[in-house]
Structures are given as structure tokens and as C-alpha cells.
Design a protein around this motif. Structure first.
Motif, short mmCIF file in Angstrom:
data_model
loop_
_atom_site.label_atom_id
_atom_site.label_comp_id
_atom_site.label_asym_id
_atom_site.label_seq_id
_atom_site.Cartn_x
_atom_site.Cartn_y
_atom_site.Cartn_z
N CYS A 146 0.82 -1.22 0.00
CA CYS A 146 0.00 0.00 0.00
C CYS A 146 0.85 1.27 0.00
O CYS A 146 0.32 2.35 -0.17
CB CYS A 146 -0.95 0.00 1.18
SG CYS A 146 -0.12 0.04 2.77
N TRP A 147 2.17 1.15 0.15
CA TRP A 147 3.03 2.32 0.10
C TRP A 147 3.23 2.76 -1.35
O TRP A 147 3.64 3.89 -1.60
CB TRP A 147 4.42 2.00 0.65
CG TRP A 147 4.50 1.64 2.09
CD1 TRP A 147 3.50 1.11 2.86
CD2 TRP A 147 5.65 1.76 2.92
NE1 TRP A 147 3.98 0.90 4.13
CE2 TRP A 147 5.29 1.28 4.19
CE3 TRP A 147 6.95 2.20 2.70
CZ2 TRP A 147 6.18 1.25 5.25
CZ3 TRP A 147 7.83 2.17 3.76
CH2 TRP A 147 7.45 1.70 5.02
N VAL B 139 3.22 4.09 -5.01
CA VAL B 139 2.53 5.10 -5.81
C VAL B 139 2.68 4.78 -7.29
O VAL B 139 1.73 4.90 -8.06
CB VAL B 139 3.10 6.50 -5.50
CG1 VAL B 139 2.46 7.54 -6.38
CG2 VAL B 139 2.89 6.86 -4.05
N LEU C 94 -2.97 -0.25 9.89
CA LEU C 94 -1.55 -0.21 9.57
C LEU C 94 -0.79 -0.98 10.65
O LEU C 94 -1.20 -1.03 11.79
CB LEU C 94 -1.06 1.23 9.52
CG LEU C 94 -1.61 2.08 8.38
CD1 LEU C 94 -1.12 3.49 8.53
CD2 LEU C 94 -1.15 1.54 7.05
N TRP D 237 -3.86 12.18 5.62
CA TRP D 237 -2.97 11.05 5.29
C TRP D 237 -1.96 11.52 4.25
O TRP D 237 -2.29 12.29 3.36
CB TRP D 237 -3.75 9.89 4.70
CG TRP D 237 -4.63 9.16 5.64
CD1 TRP D 237 -5.86 9.55 6.09
CD2 TRP D 237 -4.37 7.89 6.26
NE1 TRP D 237 -6.37 8.60 6.94
CE2 TRP D 237 -5.49 7.57 7.06
CE3 TRP D 237 -3.31 6.98 6.21
CZ2 TRP D 237 -5.58 6.40 7.80
CZ3 TRP D 237 -3.40 5.81 6.95
CH2 TRP D 237 -4.52 5.53 7.74
N SER E 168 2.28 10.41 2.43
CA SER E 168 3.45 9.54 2.39
C SER E 168 4.52 10.13 3.30
O SER E 168 4.74 11.34 3.30
CB SER E 168 4.00 9.44 0.97
OG SER E 168 3.08 8.77 0.15
N PRO F 84 2.76 5.30 4.95
CA PRO F 84 1.55 6.10 5.19
C PRO F 84 1.57 6.71 6.59
O PRO F 84 1.72 6.00 7.58
CB PRO F 84 0.42 5.07 5.07
CG PRO F 84 1.00 3.94 4.33
CD PRO F 84 2.44 3.90 4.68
N GLU G 113 -1.67 12.05 -0.55
CA GLU G 113 -1.26 11.04 -1.55
C GLU G 113 -2.50 10.21 -1.90
O GLU G 113 -2.91 9.39 -1.10
CB GLU G 113 -0.15 10.17 -0.97
CG GLU G 113 0.28 9.04 -1.87
CD GLU G 113 0.55 9.47 -3.28
OE1 GLU G 113 1.47 10.27 -3.46
OE2 GLU G 113 -0.16 9.04 -4.20
#
Lengths: 112, 201
Positions: free
Chosen positions: A36-37, A39, A111, B10, B12, B54, B84
Motif C-alpha cells: 500500500c506504500w 505510488v 496499519l 494522510w 506519504s 503512510p 497522496e
């Protein structure tokens, strides 16, 4: 033969939080799903790929594997850092925005 | 104790840390200017020192004094802002939302396109998209402020101002005038307020 036992006080042992649990039998860390990190997703062009395995060597998360006759990305763990795309000598790895794809990401309720 | 409006931002880790903090801080500062009681703080649970992890930033706005001083997370956010937008895919960002919630994303995509990544849309009332990177193509990368140091780059000079402006329009938690007096880049906040695409559900 005499055997020796080394006794270490419990408070001198390494803290448990500092150690990642032993790998699960399938060689993955189920408690550290980092997909999920991501991009930008690395997409391998199998026509251009020469199977040199540069990406496999350089990937810091070991998220690239050899699957049969071609390279594959473990999307569950790939953080999308882009090192594979930068080291690829033939430019076979393209970085595509993750939102262009329907699935491919494990959706986390919480998380870690 | 009156109703507390909870805002979660939220982003990064490291690369958008400052911008996310600016959104929370600017909204809280603007609300304070209107005479409301506020809190704005970072989350350290997520280990925000890792690049791209996150991370969350929080703000709380209330008409009466906020009693929950030692609650370090927003468990029932009403307004969720994603610096993000990709996080909508991998994390349950609407967790704890009780209904009538707003989701604001920093993306050039349409709200319909984003909605297909959200499995449970029931708590959501409005979804809004604003292309902050196009309006203000300056994302400030600065890690100084989160440890309590001085904000060297200024507060609300990058995309954070645009997102705060969009949040002011979508949720109405603060007025645009008080927000513009608090951000470092008022034009960007105004453009975010004007150019946000809102879809009601």
C-alpha cells in the motif's frame, strides 16, 4: 566432552520489537505487507527483458522473483521505490501510476 | 463537551510530511481565529521517519473546550484528506467514520474514478478531488517542524494550502477568509477553494 551453558540475563537480551519474526514457510513476512506504500507500480515488458536479473539483485525488498521463464514483481511487498526501473540495462521496467490499475494491492484494515 | 470535528490527513512519509502537517495546522489555526477550540498534532505511531510510509496528521475543532487531551489518534474522523491519493487503494482511510463524512483527495482524477477503489461508501457524504500539484506545483520537503523545531519554510506555502482551501469548501469547517489569513500562500488556498470538484453521494 563437557558442555557449557551460556546464561544471559533476560534484560540483556535483544528486545523483541527489534527483531522481525522468523520468515513464514512461504518466505514472506505476512506482518509487513507494504504494497500500500506504492505510488508507481513497476511493470515489466517481457519482450525487452533479457533476464539479466539486475532488478532481482538490486531490489531492497526482494520483491522481484524469477517465475519460470520470466521475472515477476511481488506486488504484495513492492514499495514502488523505482530502483529496478533505474538499474534495468534495457529499460524494460516502466513505472505506471497505481491508480491506473483496478487491483493488485492488499487493502489493510489497520496499519502495522 | 460539545461536538468535536475530527480531521485526519494522510500522506506519504518524509516526502509529504510537511504538506500534510500544514493542512492540519492551517485548518486548526483558521478555526482558532474564528474563536473555536482546536488541537493539531502529528501521529508518531506510524514511525513517520520512513520514506513513503503512510502517515497521519490530526486536527480537532470544537465550539467548546476539547477534553480529550491524551487521545493521540482521531478514532472517528469526519473529514479525511489524502495528500497522496494512492492511499485510498491500500488503506481503509474511512475507518471509524460515523457518517456525513468528507473525503478530499489531491488528484487530477474524477471523484467517480476514485469511488471504485472504496468498497464501503456508506459513511461518506461528499467526495472531492482537487489537483493541488497542478495549481501549486511546489511540494515543500521539510522535516524540521514535526520534532517541534521552527518551520523554516513557512506554513502553508505549497500544496498544503490548496488542500486546506478545498477542505474549507467541502466541509465548511472554517471560512475561506480566516484560512487565507493563516496560510503562507493565500492565492493557492483560494484556487483550491474555487477549483475543487465535489460529488455528493
Amino acid at each position: 566432552m563437557k558442555s557449557y551453558e551460556v546464561k544471559i540475563a533476560k534484560e540483556k537480551l535483544l528486545p523483541e520489537a527489534g527483531i522481525v519474526k522468523a520468515p513464514s514457510p512461504n518466505g514472506e513476512q505476512e506482518s509487513m505487507i507494504t504494497g500500500c506504500w506504492r505510488v508507481l507500480r513497476p511493470v515489466i515488458d517481457h519482450e525487452k527483458c533479457t533476464m539479466c536479473r539486475s532488478c532481482w539483485i538490486f531490489c531492497p525488498d526482494q520483491a522481484i522473483e524469477v517465475k519460470g521463464e520470466e521475472m515477476a514483481v511481488k506486488l504484495k511487498y513492492c514499495k514502488g521505490c523505482g530502483i529496478c526501473a533505474n538499474v534495468c540495462p534495457v529499460g524494460a521496467i516502466e513505472r505506471v501510476p497505481e491508480l491506473d490499475f483496478e487491483g493488485g494491492v492488499v487493502r489493510l484494515e489497520k496499519l502495522f | 463537551m460539545g461536538k468535536v470535528q475530527e480531521i485526519t490527513v494522510w500522506a506519504s512519509g518524509v516526502v509529504q510530511d510537511k504538506e500534510a502537517r500544514d493542512v492540519a495546522q492551517c485548518l486548526a489555526a483558521a478555526a482558532a481565529k474564528e474563536g473555536k477550540f482546536i488541537q493539531a498534532f502529528d501521529n508518531y505511531v506510524d514511525l513517520p521517519d520512513r520514506v513513503n510510509v503512510p502517515v497521519r496528521k490530526y486536527a480537532r475543532i470544537s465550539d467548546s473546550e476539547i477534553e480529550e487531551k491524551y487521545l493521540y489518534e482521531n478514532h472517528n474522523p469526519e473529514i479525511v484528506i489524502l495528500v497522496e491519493p494512492t492511499l485510498v487503494k491500500g488503506v481503509d482511510v474511512l475507518q471509524g467514520m460515523k457518517g456525513d463524512g468528507c473525503l478530499i483527495l489531491n488528484t487530477g482524477r474524477s471523484p467517480e474514478e476514485i469511488l471504485k477503489f472504496i468498497p464501503d461508501k456508506t459513511p461518506l457524504k461528499k467526495i472531492a478531488c482537487v489537483d493541488a500539484m497542478k495549481i501549486c506545483p511546489k511540494a515543500v520537503i521539510d522535516f524540521s517542524g514535526s520534532e517541534g523545531a521552527v518551520e523554516a519554510a513557512g506554513v502553508g506555502v505549497g500544496i498544503g494550502a490548496v488542500l486546506a482551501g478545498a477542505a474549507a469548501k467541502v466541509s465548511g469547517c472554517v471560512t475561506i477568509d480566516s484560512l487565507m489569513s493563516e496560510v503562507g500562500n493565500p492565492e493557492a488556498a483560494k484556487r483550491g477553494f474555487d477549483e475543487v470538484t465535489i460529488k455528493e453521494l
